[in-house]
Motif scaffolding. Structure first.
Motif, PDB file in Angstrom:
ATOM      1  N   ARG A  53       0.781  -1.554  -0.453  1.00 38.73           N
ATOM      2  CA  ARG A  53      -0.204   0.070   0.217  1.00 38.73           C
ATOM      3  C   ARG A  53       1.664   0.463   0.218  1.00 38.73           C
ATOM      4  N   GLU A  54       2.066   0.821   0.839  1.00 34.11           N
ATOM      5  CA  GLU A  54       2.372   2.242   0.585  1.00 34.11           C
ATOM      6  C   GLU A  54       3.507   2.821  -0.633  1.00 34.11           C
ATOM      7  N   LEU A  55       4.333   1.142  -1.044  1.00 33.42           N
ATOM      8  CA  LEU A  55       4.499   1.634  -2.678  1.00 33.42           C
ATOM      9  C   LEU A  55       3.593   2.251  -3.628  1.00 33.42           C
ATOM     10  N   GLY A  56       2.671   1.572  -3.500  1.00 35.15           N
ATOM     11  CA  GLY A  56       1.611   2.554  -4.808  1.00 35.15           C
ATOM     12  C   GLY A  56       0.961   4.185  -3.785  1.00 35.15           C
ATOM     13  N   GLU A  57       1.101   4.405  -3.212  1.00 35.88           N
ATOM     14  CA  GLU A  57       0.783   4.857  -2.840  1.00 35.88           C
ATOM     15  C   GLU A  57       1.903   7.058  -2.966  1.00 35.88           C
ATOM     16  N   ALA A  58       2.484   5.975  -2.600  1.00 40.78           N
ATOM     17  CA  ALA A  58       3.988   6.476  -2.676  1.00 40.78           C
ATOM     18  C   ALA A  58       4.757   7.361  -4.171  1.00 40.78           C
ATOM     19  N   GLU A  59       4.086   6.381  -4.737  1.00 38.78           N
ATOM     20  CA  GLU A  59       5.140   6.214  -6.481  1.00 38.78           C
ATOM     21  C   GLU A  59       3.692   6.009  -6.934  1.00 38.78           C
ATOM     22  N   GLN A  60       4.377   7.293  -8.013  1.00 39.15           N
ATOM     23  CA  GLN A  60       3.816   7.663  -9.189  1.00 39.15           C
ATOM     24  C   GLN A  60       3.620   6.627 -10.370  1.00 39.15           C
ATOM     25  N   VAL A  88       3.947   3.078 -11.891  1.00 37.95           N
ATOM     26  CA  VAL A  88       3.603   1.329 -11.163  1.00 37.95           C
ATOM     27  C   VAL A  88       5.213   0.852 -10.791  1.00 37.95           C
ATOM     28  N   ARG A  89       6.101   1.347 -12.207  1.00 33.86           N
ATOM     29  CA  ARG A  89       7.416   0.420 -12.177  1.00 33.86           C
ATOM     30  C   ARG A  89       7.797   0.569 -11.061  1.00 33.86           C
ATOM     31  N   ALA A  90       8.621   1.749 -10.086  1.00 34.78           N
ATOM     32  CA  ALA A  90       8.873   2.021  -9.137  1.00 34.78           C
ATOM     33  C   ALA A  90       8.387   0.825  -8.314  1.00 34.78           C
ATOM     34  N   ALA A  91       6.691   1.451  -8.200  1.00 37.08           N
ATOM     35  CA  ALA A  91       6.209   0.395  -7.002  1.00 37.08           C
ATOM     36  C   ALA A  91       6.301  -0.847  -7.589  1.00 37.08           C
ATOM     37  N   LEU A  92       6.726  -1.408  -7.942  1.00 35.86           N
ATOM     38  CA  LEU A  92       6.713  -3.234  -8.275  1.00 35.86           C
ATOM     39  C   LEU A  92       8.153  -3.148  -7.973  1.00 35.86           C
ATOM     40  N   CYS A  93       8.844  -2.780  -8.463  1.00 30.84           N
ATOM     41  CA  CYS A  93      10.185  -2.993  -8.200  1.00 30.84           C
ATOM     42  C   CYS A  93      10.975  -3.036  -6.754  1.00 30.84           C
ATOM     43  N   GLY A  94      10.196  -1.621  -5.677  1.00 32.34           N
ATOM     44  CA  GLY A  94      10.506  -1.965  -4.687  1.00 32.34           C
ATOM     45  C   GLY A  94       9.082  -2.955  -3.630  1.00 32.34           C
ATOM     46  N   LEU A  95       8.561  -3.707  -4.516  1.00 28.72           N
ATOM     47  CA  LEU A  95       7.690  -4.661  -3.765  1.00 28.72           C
ATOM     48  C   LEU A  95       8.657  -5.938  -4.406  1.00 28.72           C
ATOM     49  N   VAL A  96       9.284  -5.663  -5.152  1.00 27.40           N
ATOM     50  CA  VAL A  96      10.223  -7.429  -5.430  1.00 27.40           C
ATOM     51  C   VAL A  96      11.160  -7.047  -4.678  1.00 27.40           C
ATOM     52  N   ASP A  97      11.953  -5.862  -5.129  1.00 28.20           N
ATOM     53  CA  ASP A  97      13.217  -5.235  -3.772  1.00 28.20           C
ATOM     54  C   ASP A  97      13.006  -6.030  -2.324  1.00 28.20           C
ATOM     55  N   TRP A  98      11.564  -5.744  -1.927  1.00 26.46           N
ATOM     56  CA  TRP A  98      10.932  -6.206  -0.793  1.00 26.46           C
ATOM     57  C   TRP A  98      10.691  -7.524  -0.152  1.00 26.46           C
ATOM     58  N   CYS A  99      10.465  -7.993  -1.178  1.00 28.48           N
ATOM     59  CA  CYS A  99       9.717  -9.700  -0.703  1.00 28.48           C
ATOM     60  C   CYS A  99      11.353 -10.503  -0.837  1.00 28.48           C
ATOM     61  N   ALA A 100      12.632  -9.858  -1.766  1.00 25.28           N
ATOM     62  CA  ALA A 100      13.777 -11.265  -1.952  1.00 25.28           C
ATOM     63  C   ALA A 100      14.392 -10.498  -1.118  1.00 25.28           C
ATOM     64  N   GLU A 101      14.332  -9.565  -0.503  1.00 24.47           N
ATOM     65  CA  GLU A 101      15.614  -9.742   1.286  1.00 24.47           C
ATOM     66  C   GLU A 101      16.051 -10.684   1.571  1.00 24.47           C
ATOM     67  N   PRO A 102      17.209 -11.182   1.819  1.00 26.66           N
ATOM     68  CA  PRO A 102      17.560 -12.760   1.935  1.00 26.66           C
ATOM     69  C   PRO A 102      17.343 -13.110   2.770  1.00 26.66           C
ATOM     70  N   GLY A 103      16.806 -12.617   4.595  1.00 27.58           N
ATOM     71  CA  GLY A 103      15.794 -12.921   5.591  1.00 27.58           C
ATOM     72  C   GLY A 103      15.107 -12.985   5.628  1.00 27.58           C
ATOM     73  N   ARG A 104      13.854 -12.191   4.701  1.00 25.77           N
ATOM     74  CA  ARG A 104      12.473 -12.054   4.397  1.00 25.77           C
ATOM     75  C   ARG A 104      12.398 -12.919   3.849  1.00 25.77           C
ATOM     76  N   GLY A 105      12.896 -13.350   2.523  1.00 25.67           N
ATOM     77  CA  GLY A 105      13.145 -14.625   1.974  1.00 25.67           C
ATOM     78  C   GLY A 105      12.921 -15.991   1.983  1.00 25.67           C
ATOM     79  N   ALA A 106      14.104 -16.026   3.048  1.00 25.16           N
ATOM     80  CA  ALA A 106      14.398 -17.659   3.482  1.00 25.16           C
ATOM     81  C   ALA A 106      12.963 -17.762   4.545  1.00 25.16           C
ATOM     82  N   LEU A 107      12.221 -16.877   5.151  1.00 27.36           N
ATOM     83  CA  LEU A 107      11.733 -17.353   6.537  1.00 27.36           C
ATOM     84  C   LEU A 107      10.253 -17.911   5.403  1.00 27.36           C
ATOM     85  N   ALA A 108       9.777 -16.511   4.046  1.00 27.09           N
ATOM     86  CA  ALA A 108       9.014 -16.956   3.480  1.00 27.09           C
ATOM     87  C   ALA A 108       9.106 -18.562   2.881  1.00 27.09           C
ATOM     88  N   ALA A 109      10.684 -18.615   2.266  1.00 24.40           N
ATOM     89  CA  ALA A 109      10.391 -20.032   2.786  1.00 24.40           C
ATOM     90  C   ALA A 109      10.439 -21.093   3.297  1.00 24.40           C
TER      91      ALA A 109
END
Length: 213
Positions: free
Chosen positions: A80-87, A89-110
């Motif tokens: 939600r924050e990315l969608g509201e802050a970024e005009q 959409v490519r930048a919002a998707l980029c931020g979402l990708v980076d958040w999801c792929a962060e190593p510790g977070r990715g390991a938890l998601a796995a």
């Protein structure tokens, strides 16, 4: 005579601090050692007694459910924050990708991805948060298509599928792909976009011929 409420307030504050420490420790331990990690290891990492842990979470399933709910709630907030802050959409998707792929977070998601989804969907808070997140991603995709920066022949499920593959299962990806899932996730998402800008510079380094050898 006035009643002294400081004792009750102190107990509530201690309980809140312990909960925060337990959840933080559980996230780290589950990411490192998987969901079968010993509960006493989580208690030691949190700096609380095993009795305190079990009073808050009587079973491992209860603790795992709490971690899953926290993860998807954070995912909703970030999207939600990315969608509201970024005009763009490519930048919002980029931020979402980076958040999801962060190593510790990715390991938890796995680790969480190995749990049958029906166990999570039985939790109303998790189900509501997941539904809200899907709606947010759908909004980004539709907005991007209206702006002409997202391919018109894809759907929200294509984006979610890629995020699930690369962010939730990095341990099952081959070789270099599993080492830097964020790089390949961006490459794949890049193919869903239009225009020259797309997602910008890739994280990590190119895999050259020497590395393949």
């Amino acid at each position: 005579m006035k009643r002294d409420k400081s004792g009750a307030g102190s107990l509530r504050a201690d309980a809140s601090r312990n909960l925060t420490k337990i959840l933080s420790a559980a996230r780290a331990v589950f990411a490192e050692d998987g969901l079968a990690a010993p509960m006493d290891l989580i208690a030691r990492r949190a700096g609380v007694g095993i009795g305190t842990l079990y009073r808050r979470f009587p079973t491992r399933d209860a603790l795992v459910a709490a971690i899953a709910e926290e993860y998807v709630t954070d995912l909703v907030a970030v999207t939600r924050e990315l969608g509201e802050a970024e005009q763009d959409v490519r930048a919002a998707l980029c931020g979402l990708v980076d958040w999801c792929a962060e190593p510790g977070r990715g390991a938890l998601a796995a680790a969480l991805a190995d749990v049958p989804t029906e166990r999570f969907h039985a939790s109303p808070p998790f189900a509501r948060a997941r539904h809200e997140w899907l709606e947010l991603v759908d909004g980004l995709v539709r907005r991007g298509q209206r702006d002409g920066v997202v391919r018109p022949d894809i759907g929200t499920g294509d984006v979610v599928g890629l995020l699930n593959l690369f962010a939730c299962h990095p341990d099952r990806l081959p070789g270099q792909v599993g080492v830097h899932p964020g790089r390949y996730l961006r490459l794949m998402l890049d193919a869903l976009l239009t225009g020259p800008a797309r997602l910008g510079e890739l994280p990590g380094a190119p895999v050259d011929l020497d590395a393949l050898r």
